[in-house]
Design a protein around this motif. Structure first.
Motif, short mmCIF file in Angstrom:
data_model
loop_
_atom_site.label_atom_id
_atom_site.label_comp_id
_atom_site.label_asym_id
_atom_site.label_seq_id
_atom_site.Cartn_x
_atom_site.Cartn_y
_atom_site.Cartn_z
N PRO A 269 37.87 52.04 40.51
CA PRO A 269 37.89 50.59 40.75
C PRO A 269 39.04 49.87 40.07
CG PRO A 269 36.23 51.15 39.12
CD PRO A 269 36.77 52.45 39.63
N PHE A 270 39.66 50.51 39.07
CA PHE A 270 40.76 49.87 38.36
C PHE A 270 41.64 50.92 37.70
CE2 PHE A 270 37.37 50.39 35.30
CZ PHE A 270 38.01 50.84 34.15
N LEU A 370 34.06 47.05 33.88
CA LEU A 370 34.88 45.86 33.71
C LEU A 370 34.04 44.61 33.81
CD1 LEU A 370 38.13 46.53 35.78
CD2 LEU A 370 37.90 46.37 33.31
N ARG A 371 34.32 43.64 32.98
CA ARG A 371 33.61 42.35 33.03
C ARG A 371 34.64 41.22 33.04
NH1 ARG A 371 30.18 44.99 34.53
NH2 ARG A 371 28.08 45.31 33.72
#
Length: 371
Positions: A269-270, A370-371
């Motif tokens: 995702p990242f 991740l936030r």
């Protein structure tokens, strides 16, 4: 017919021999026994309680994982600790765990090749050499009627490679003599009488990693009761194997574009990125797992970017100072091995007539969010 655990592990060690691993790596059978029939296998990146529950739901008797379930020396085996409880659950469920780590990273057609293929890299070389096969010369005498069958069996088992040339051999016609003695069952001739046979002397090269398989294949294909063959040591080196891969993209793209390619290809995702987003990228180094110590290797290889996980702050600064871009997709990017290895094992087992099924784990073991 289902394969026994030992048979499945032999297949794994044909793909990723143990001697390909870096020293002191924690590989091999870590939990349970392989001396049993296995109907289902689960391939996982990591082994945690969720993966064990998945194995139980599939009725899998064996888990093949990339990361060790026992990594540090055990001072005790207490079931009130996470590691102890995990081991106890595996033993209670009679689920064996086999680890293939840096040997799978190093293997041709293994982890680093899967990652390089996913990124579209061509003309790949090894980033760091770990192992070089020594070569031996195998000479065997075969009746003319069977020499092609024997030669092809040896080639199929891994003989005959010189550089990037396969199926290399030298063949000489000649006459073999022998006297079958009492109690023999000769393929040619009669017991007690001198026999002359038209034979072919086959010479070929054999890497140490394939020696046992080649000799076994040769003996199985050979028609003689007693096979005459010689094995000579050679000073020549064979193929080199190692960690990481270096290759080229079909065409240059910016670092920012390449980062998107990495995210898509490795299904993460990242990513973390070091370098100018507009920097042109053509030559790429990739190494699954933690690659901070390979920054110099990638720079020396002339790579524009290194794709690897677990890059620390100071290593990122070192890469930036050296003009090497970094794409860090995280250690969990190695999950690419699950469907690849499951498919490979399924194909191998089917080719040998086994009904054992191999499944890729669907559990996401990525600890970071991740936030």
């Amino acid at each position: 017919m289902f394969a026994r655990g030992e048979t499945i592990l032999q297949l794994m060690e044909r793909l990723a021999p143990k001697h390909y691993a870096v020293p002191e790596d924690k590989i091999g059978l870590q939990v349970g026994s392989a001396a049993k029939e296995v109907k289902r296998v689960l391939v996982a990146l990591d082994v945690n309680q969720a993966v064990v529950r998945e194995a139980v739901s599939l009725d899998a008797e064996l888990i093949i994982a990339h990361h060790a379930v026992i990594y540090r020396p055990l001072a005790h085996l207490r079931t009130d600790t996470p590691s102890g409880a995990l081991a106890a659950e595996l033993l209670r469920r009679d689920i064996a765990v086999y680890i293939s780590h840096t040997n799978l990273d190093t293997a041709e057609g293994g982890m680093n090749d899967w990652m390089a293929e996913a990124l579209g890299l061509a003309g790949r070389d090894v980033l760091e050499e770990i192992h070089t096969d020594k070569l031996s010369k195998l000479v065997v005498f075969v009746p003319e009627t069977h020499h092609e069958a024997v030669r092809n069996a040896m080639f199929a088992a891994g003989a005959g490679w010189i550089g990037n040339y396969s199926h290399c051999s030298f063949n000489i016609e000649g006459t073999g003599t022998f006297v079958p003695r009492e109690g023999t069952d000769p393929f040619i001739g009669t017991a007690g009488k001198m026999e002359k046979a038209a034979e072919i002397r086959i010479e070929t090269v054999v890497p140490d990693s394939a020696r046992k398989a080649v000799i076994a294949a040769m003996l199985k294909a050979h028609p003689y009761e007693e096979v005459a063959y010689d094995l000579y040591s050679m000073d020549l080196k064979g193929r080199s194997f190692g960690l990481g891969r270096v290759g080229k993209l079909p065409s240059a793209e910016t670092l920012e574009q390449f980062a998107e390619r990495v995210k898509s290809a490795l299904q993460v995702p990242f990513v973390r990125m070091v370098g100018d987003p507009a920097k042109p990228i053509r030559k790429v180094a990739v190494l699954g797992g933690s690659g901070s110590r390979y920054i110099r290797h990638a720079s020396f290889a002339g790579a524009d970017v290194l794709v690897t996980g677990d890059i620390d702050y100071h290593s990122a600064q070192d890469a930036e100072a050296a003009g090497l871009a970094i794409i860090d997709p995280g250690h969990n990017a190695e999950k690419i091995m699950k469907p690849k290895l499951a498919q490979w094992l399924n194909d191998q087992l089917r080719a040998k007539g086994y009904n054992t099924e191999v499944f890729a784990s669907q559990i996401d073991t990525e600890p970071f969010k991740l936030r």
